[in-house]
Motif scaffolding. Structure first.
Motif, PDB file in Angstrom:
ATOM      1  N   UNK A 451     -17.739   9.969 -40.059  1.00 25.29           N
ATOM      2  CA  UNK A 451     -19.051  10.275 -39.494  1.00 25.29           C
ATOM      3  C   UNK A 451     -19.746   8.997 -39.034  1.00 25.29           C
ATOM      4  N   UNK A 452     -20.491   9.114 -37.945  1.00 23.46           N
ATOM      5  CA  UNK A 452     -21.171   7.950 -37.396  1.00 23.46           C
ATOM      6  C   UNK A 452     -22.672   8.135 -37.573  1.00 23.46           C
ATOM      7  N   UNK A 453     -23.301   7.157 -38.198  1.00 22.24           N
ATOM      8  CA  UNK A 453     -24.744   7.222 -38.441  1.00 22.24           C
ATOM      9  C   UNK A 453     -25.391   6.075 -37.687  1.00 22.24           C
ATOM     10  N   UNK A 454     -26.420   6.389 -36.907  1.00 20.23           N
ATOM     11  CA  UNK A 454     -27.137   5.336 -36.201  1.00 20.23           C
ATOM     12  C   UNK A 454     -28.224   4.768 -37.101  1.00 20.23           C
ATOM     13  N   UNK A 455     -28.216   3.456 -37.299  1.00 22.26           N
ATOM     14  CA  UNK A 455     -29.217   2.863 -38.194  1.00 22.26           C
ATOM     15  C   UNK A 455     -30.624   3.046 -37.628  1.00 22.26           C
ATOM     16  N   UNK A 456     -30.758   2.879 -36.297  1.00 21.37           N
ATOM     17  CA  UNK A 456     -32.101   2.988 -35.733  1.00 21.37           C
ATOM     18  C   UNK A 456     -32.618   4.422 -35.864  1.00 21.37           C
TER      19      UNK A 456
END
Lengths: 786, 144
Positions: A451-456
């Motif tokens: 899974x890819x999580x965007x920090x912003x």
């Protein structure tokens, strides 16, 4: 034992000091019950302690005083002035004896008897003069001189913490000054003075860090009693073996481990070790053995708790986990032994048939693991049914300083603990594909879907860069599953002094603490598992790592993290970050041409020096300390330019040498330093190029590619990426990766990351150079002969 | 009983804070935002080697939020073992007051009501005496 005596003496001295007020008050008003109790407690404590330490004189004195005071308390005697002064004389003598013990002097003992006699009821006025007559007139002077020899003092922890924060301030100020100096015009005299200050600060910091260290004995001291009480309560026979009590650990860390450790010990005795009858049936000795040991390994402390009990019944555990809905039966079938026994850490599971009074009171192993992980530690578990359980707690040496990577999102800088970082990639890199599924992003990295999580997005700030300009950081939170975090930029590796954040900030659930950057600005330290649960990727069952063989990467497109630097000749070069152990400044005059090449002393060792043709005339030389896991060489350079994670397109050099080729990074030609050649030329003997045996290496393991590969090549192997179709004389596989690396040819050499082997494990520890070389050379020879 | 109070301008009003609760009055240099932290946390700031959690009093009182530019004046208060910086518009003076704070019997607004200890006589003026710990705790604390 000496430490304990010193503690006792210091404590007694402290008590005497605080008691002096009470003594005076009691003298003035012998009927004061409160003062009487206070003095009674003092002599009682002293009596108890010196019985333990075998100090007969102190014991005799305090015992006599205690008896008299007990009589007064019970109303059998009245505290007349004669009694009061006799007691005070005894207390004074205790003080003198304590001083004498500390300085190692002897004190005449004749008049002890007199003092004790003065306490007794039937003595008449005639001996009253005895106690007051004894002290020599010049006693105070001698006292001062003796005190100089005292080896230990007691300090408040607050004071130590203040010193520590003062030194942290000094480090920050030094960093700031260093930056200003770099910007300013060079002045050798100023720089030399600065280096001196810098060295002093480092030394002070080191010393103060050490004052916060405590022997782990403090933690182990409570164990014998606990084991005795528990085993008698449970009707079991347990022998406790403790080892490694002299290992030192940060005081705070010891407090943090106390509860988890006692819980583990409780569990071991309650659930692990069987009753004597059961042990006899199983053919074991009647007395169970519980071994607790500590040792230091690098910058970690290992605390091992091993019992020889019944072990964890993995099948029973899995069945319970399925019943509790923690795993599906489908998933359970695919789990390895380690994964299965690790279910013991899952919340709400206990193997005990019934809840007993000792453990199983709702505080489970999940809490133990969570507590250890909170301080940056790891719990490893090994169990063999019928033979026992071994738990290893690994914690960092200190709580306060952790290595971290600084990243930015929405124009703001954050830090991520390096222990959780698996890999850094470019979002646009050839190795990465990002798919949007519903509202979520999934990154496929060399066939592995995470899974890819965007920090912003997670922080609710606007990102400053386009999606494909972002960097991906593969994070493996302790106890969680791997996910990718997209950040705007990756900056630097730093050692950060971490402090807890205020509850209002921690409430975000995303942070592990705060820290200060070199320029003194606060940085928030991100919590990888907190981010995972906020983003909803941390829990639940995830796809088991999925790596189709067809996706095997060729070497050229591999993305690697490179340290860009300017060489002494001004040329732009790069070296893979994993082979860089550290960066250091060495005085130029310590470098000399000895035994056929330039060498530089670093610490206790002499390292061959590459990267410069001759020693600089004066000042300091900045060196990279490169390591292949065993050997180390120094590489002189001018300045660090950047750390970049890039997939390079290497144009090979015409002849093999220090530089393996050139690549374009940010539009600049950068020479890529060849660690293999360097180590071959400087740290070992050149490899023989003719008729090389081949060795297949997993392409996706950075340690193997960066560290192991030079070693294998130095033994004369040609390295090819592992895969289904690959023919090789020997295949290297990671023991942790499971049975993935079967090959059509050659022998398989399994390498494990942990120093201790599992039972029946024929793998080799990755830094066991001797075993690796012997295995590799054996295979090489076999091939040549056969 | 005489007590020292610090008179500040906070959220547009002159209020008094018990001086015994105040560790220092500082000018903050720079503010690092703390995304997703409680709404009235303006961010973090460093005071020597300590990290201060900066509290926006305006937001804590649910009266909007203030934006500091450049140097920001703040009152440092230690609460629950953590250092906080309370953003104020202006620090005026420290004065001595006599007598216990009196109950306020006028509707001063929900936000003020939550943080006020009472009103005190400060020379010629009548001022609200504010508990800085309640300002730090913010609106959520009462709901909980």
């Amino acid at each position: 034992m000496d430490d304990l005596i010193n503690d006792f003496l210091a404590e007694t001295r402290d008590m005497l000091q605080s008691l002096s007020g009470a003594i005076v008050a009691w003298e003035a008003e012998p009927g004061d019950r409160e003062r009487l109790d206070e003095i009674f407690r003092f002599v009682h404590t002293v009596k108890g302690n010196c019985g333990f330490f075998d100090l007969p004189r102190l014991q005799q004195l305090s015992h006599a005083a205690e008896d008299v005071l007990a009589d007064v308390r019970a109303g059998r005697r009245t505290a007349d002035s004669r009694l009061v002064s006799a007691v005070l004389a005894v207390i004074d003598r205790i003080g003198e004896l304590v001083n004498a013990l500390e300085t190692g002097d002897s004190l005449a003992s004749e008049d002890d008897e007199q003092l004790i006699a003065a306490l007794s009821e039937d003595e008449e006025e005639d001996v009253e003069t005895a106690p007051t007559a004894t002290p020599e007139p010049d006693a105070p002077v001698i006292d001062l001189e003796r005190r100089k020899n005292v080896r230990s003092i007691r300090l408040s922890v607050d004071l130590l913490d203040r010193m520590m924060s003062g030194v942290s301030d000094a480090v920050l100020a030094r960093n700031e000054l260093a930056r200003r100096l770099r910007d300013a015009e060079r002045d050798v005299a100023v720089e030399a003075a600065f280096e001196r200050v810098s060295g002093c600060i480092a030394e002070i910091r080191d010393a103060i860090t050490r004052t916060r260290m405590q022997r782990i004995d403090n933690l182990f001291a409570a164990l014998p009693r606990m084991v005795r009480d528990l085993s008698s309560e449970l009707g079991k026979q347990v022998r406790l073996e403790v080892d490694g009590g002299d290992v030192e650990l940060d005081r705070e860390m010891i407090e943090m481990i106390r509860d988890p450790l006692s819980h583990i010990v409780r569990n071991a005795i309650d659930h692990g070790i069987e009753s004597s009858a059961d042990r006899a049936k199983a053919g074991k000795e009647a007395i169970g053995v519980l071994r607790v040991s500590a040792r230091q390994a690098g910058n970690q402390i290992l605390i091992e708790v091993a019992d020889d009990g019944r072990g964890i019944d993995a099948d029973k555990l899995v069945a319970k986990a399925i019943a509790a809905g923690i795993v599906t039966s489908d998933r359970a079938e695919r789990m390895s032994h380690v994964e299965r026994i690790q279910l013991i850490f899952a919340a709400g599971l206990s193997t005990a048939g019934q809840v007993t009074a000792i453990s199983g009171r709702g505080v489970g192993m999940d809490v133990v693991r969570a507590n250890i992980e909170r301080i940056g530690g790891v719990v490893d578990l090994d169990s063999r049914l019928g033979h026992g359980v071994k738990l290893v707690i690994r914690v960092p040496l200190t709580l306060t300083i952790i290595p971290a990577l600084t990243v930015s999102a929405g124009g703001q800088i954050f830090a991520i603990p390096r222990s959780a970082i698996e890999e850094i990639l470019r979002a646009r890199g050839a190795a990465v594909r990002v798919d949007r599924l519903g509202d979520a992003n999934v990154a496929t990295i060399r066939g592995r879907r995470v899974p890819l999580v965007g920090l912003s997005g997670l922080l609710g700030v606007d990102t400053a860069v386009a999606d494909d300009e972002q960097k991906l950081i593969l994070l493996k939170p302790a106890g969680g599953d791997v996910y990718a975090l997209a950040v705007d930029a990756v900056h630097d590796h730093e050692e950060l002094v971490v402090k807890p954040a205020a509850p209002l900030v921690m409430a975000a659930g995303l942070y592990a603490g705060t820290t200060l950057a070199d320029d003194g600005r606060p940085i928030l330290l991100l919590d990888p598992s907190g981010m995972a649960s906020r983003a909803g990727v941390g829990s639940g069952e995830q796809e088991v790592e999925h790596r189709p063989a067809a996706d095997a990467m060729t070497e050229q497109t591999r993305e690697s993290t490179l340290l860009l630097f300017r060489g002494l000749d001004g040329g732009l070069r790069a070296v893979p970050v994993p082979v860089v152990e550290r960066i250091e400044d060495v005085p130029a005059d310590s470098i000399s041409f000895t035994a056929g090449r330039l060498r530089v002393p670093v610490g206790e060792r002499i390292l061959p020096l590459a990267g410069c043709a001759e020693a600089p005339a004066e000042g300091l030389l900045r060196i990279l300390r490169l390591t292949d896991g065993a050997a180390e060489i120094a590489y002189g350079f001018a300045e660090v330019v950047d750390i970049r994670a890039v997939a390079i397109d290497l144009q090979p050099a015409l002849v093999p040498g220090e530089v393996s080729g050139v690549a374009l990074i940010d539009g600049n030609q950068v020479e890529i330093v060849d660690p293999y050649w360097l180590f071959a030329a400087f740290a070992g003997e050149a490899a023989d190029g003719a008729e090389q045996p081949t060795c297949a290496l997993p392409a996706d393991d950075p340690w193997m590619a960066n560290i192991l590969r030079p070693l294998i090549e130095s033994l004369g192997y040609r390295v090819v990426p592992a895969g289904e179709e690959v023919l090789a004389d020997i295949v290297i596989a990671s023991a942790e990766a499971g049975g993935a690396a079967q090959s059509t040819a050659g022998e398989v050499l399994r390498i494990r990351a942990r120093p201790e082997p599992d039972e029946g494990d024929n793998s080799i520890y990755r830094y066991d150079r001797a075993a690796l070389i012997s295995a590799l050379s054996r295979h090489g020879k076999d091939r040549k002969h056969g | 009983m005489a007590e020292l109070v610090l008179i500040v301008r906070m959220a547009g009003r002159r209020v008094a804070i018990p001086a015994s609760e105040v560790e220092a009055v500082v000018e903050l240099e720079g503010l690092t935002p703390a995304p997703r932290a409680a709404a009235h946390v303006a961010g973090l700031s460093a005071l020597r080697s300590r990290v201060l959690t900066v509290i926006d009093a305006m937001a804590s009182l649910e009266l909007g939020c203030s934006f500091g530019e450049g140097l920001i004046e703040a009152v440092v208060v230690n609460s629950g073992g953590h250092p906080y910086a309370l953003l104020v518009d202006e620090v005026e003076d420290v004065i001595e007051t006599d007598g216990a704070p009196l109950a306020v019997r006028a509707p001063i607004g929900a936000g003020w009501d939550r943080v006020a200890i009472g009103m005190i006589d400060a020379g010629s003026d009548l001022l609200l005496l504010v508990d800085p710990h309640l300002v730090i705790a913010g609106p959520a604390a009462q709901a909980a």
